[in-house]
Structure formats: structure tokens, C-alpha cells
Design a protein around this motif. Structure first.
Motif, short mmCIF file in Angstrom:
data_model
loop_
_atom_site.label_atom_id
_atom_site.label_comp_id
_atom_site.label_asym_id
_atom_site.label_seq_id
_atom_site.Cartn_x
_atom_site.Cartn_y
_atom_site.Cartn_z
N LEU A 279 0.76 -1.02 0.19
CA LEU A 279 0.43 0.02 -0.03
C LEU A 279 0.56 1.52 0.05
O LEU A 279 0.43 2.16 -0.98
CB LEU A 279 -1.02 0.21 1.44
N ILE A 280 1.89 1.05 0.57
CA ILE A 280 2.79 2.94 0.46
C ILE A 280 3.94 2.08 -0.81
O ILE A 280 3.37 3.69 -0.98
CB ILE A 280 3.31 2.50 2.22
N GLY A 281 3.86 1.61 -1.13
CA GLY A 281 4.88 1.82 -1.87
C GLY A 281 3.71 2.06 -3.08
O GLY A 281 4.26 3.22 -3.90
N PHE A 282 2.22 1.71 -3.02
CA PHE A 282 1.61 2.32 -4.57
C PHE A 282 1.13 3.50 -4.48
O PHE A 282 1.25 4.16 -5.40
CB PHE A 282 0.46 1.22 -4.59
N GLY A 283 0.80 3.82 -3.06
CA GLY A 283 0.89 5.37 -2.17
C GLY A 283 1.81 6.59 -2.92
O GLY A 283 1.37 7.48 -3.51
N LEU A 284 2.89 6.03 -2.42
CA LEU A 284 4.71 6.54 -3.47
C LEU A 284 5.06 6.53 -4.61
O LEU A 284 4.94 7.93 -5.70
CB LEU A 284 5.47 5.97 -2.71
N PHE A 285 3.86 5.46 -5.72
CA PHE A 285 3.81 5.12 -6.65
C PHE A 285 2.68 6.72 -7.26
O PHE A 285 3.12 6.85 -8.28
CB PHE A 285 3.49 4.50 -7.55
N ALA A 286 1.52 6.58 -7.37
CA ALA A 286 0.85 7.60 -6.82
C ALA A 286 0.87 8.98 -6.97
O ALA A 286 1.49 10.00 -8.17
CB ALA A 286 -0.72 7.33 -6.50
N GLN A 287 2.05 9.34 -5.74
CA GLN A 287 2.46 10.75 -5.86
C GLN A 287 3.45 10.36 -6.97
O GLN A 287 3.48 11.78 -7.23
CB GLN A 287 2.39 10.53 -4.44
#
Length: 168
Positions: free
Chosen positions: A84-92
Motif C-alpha cells: 500500500l505504501i509502495g502504491f501510494g508513493l507510485f501514485a504520488q
């Protein structure tokens, strides 16, 4: 005239009230978990279009915290939180890249397709399949394939995590 004990023969049994309360609280906990997971999904959808870095990272932290609360330590949630954190960083990073002012280069692909095929294949395909004012099964299937891009990778990741947790 019937009394409450006539309607439910277990009403007078020892421990019945505490068992009912415990069952109700368990069910309420499950509803709360489902609500948290639904909230996480909403946060992840909103995160894809959040251009503000601080708000986006806060949303990622809220989703990770909600996942921790919904599943807990005993659920082996650490890999999901990392995902989830990895995806959040990708989206940001994706949203941040959109704001850099660097133009997106796509014209070279369009020019190459036009020179190889004489016409853009996507335009030809739309001319063959699309009829303005009507939606046919191919239109619906194409829209479904397009929308699956946003959901399918996360569902596949959750299924793999659920079936092979030892590999995470």
C-alpha cells in the motif's frame, strides 16, 4: 399471551445474554472491518488523482493505518502495508511528474505508426467498430478491459498474498 421466554427458549439459559452480546460485538467488529477496507479502497481511488504531495502521503498513511486496524497484527498485514505504501508513493510520483511542466512525448509513436501503416491503426479500428449513438457489446467489453487496469493488479496482488503468504 406469550412471554419473551416463550418466544425464545434460550432466553432464560445461563450466559445467554453475555453470549448474545459477544456475538453482536463480533458482528459489529466485522462490519467495522469491512467499512475500513471499503474506506481504504476509496482512499486508493482518490489517491490516484491527488496532486498535493503532503495530502497524498497523508492519505497513504491513513490507508496503511486503516489496513492495520482492519486486519491487525495476527493477519500478517505487514506485506500489505508495504504494498500500500509502495502504491501510494507510485501514485504520488506520477502526480508529481504531471506537475513538472516537462511535456509528455507521444508524437514520435503516432508518427511512426502513421508511416508504417499509412494510417493510425487506432483510428482505423474506431472507424470499423464504433457507431455514434449506440453501445454494442464490443464497446462495453472494451470499457471493462480499460477499467480493469485500475483494479485488476491490486486484486491479483491480494489473491496471491492470500494464497501464498509464505512467499511475501
Amino acid at each position: 399471551m406469550t412471554t419473551p421466554s416463550d418466544a425464545n427458549p434460550l432466553a432464560g439459559a445461563p450466559g445467554y445474554a453475555s453470549a448474545s452480546r459477544a456475538g453482536f460485538l463480533r458482528a459489529l467488529g466485522q462490519v467495522g472491518r469491512v467499512a475500513l477496507l471499503a474506506g481504504i479502497i476509496v482512499i486508493m481511488v482518490l489517491l490516484r488523482s491527488q496532486p498535493n504531495l503532503v495530502i497524498g502521503l497523508s492519505m497513504t498513511a491513513a490507508a496503511a493505518g486503516g489496513l492495520w486496524l482492519a486486519i491487525g497484527r495476527e493477519g500478517g498485514v505487514r506485506p500489505l502495508v508495504i504494498y500500500l505504501i509502495g502504491f501510494g508513493l507510485f501514485a504520488q510520483l506520477r502526480a508529481f511528474a504531471d506537475q513538472t511542466g516537462v511535456p509528455v512525448r507521444f508524437d514520435y509513436v503516432v508518427d511512426m505508426e502513421a508511416s508504417v501503416f499509412g494510417r493510425l491503426p487506432s483510428v482505423w479500428l474506431q472507424d470499423q467498430l464504433y457507431r455514434p449513438g449506440s453501445i454494442n457489446p464490443i464497446d462495453a467489453a472494451s470499457a471493462g478491459v480499460y477499467m480493469s487496469y485500475f483494479v485488476a493488479p491490486h486484486i491479483v496482488a491480494l489473491i496471491i498474498w492470500q494464497r501464498a503468504r509464505d512467499r511475501f
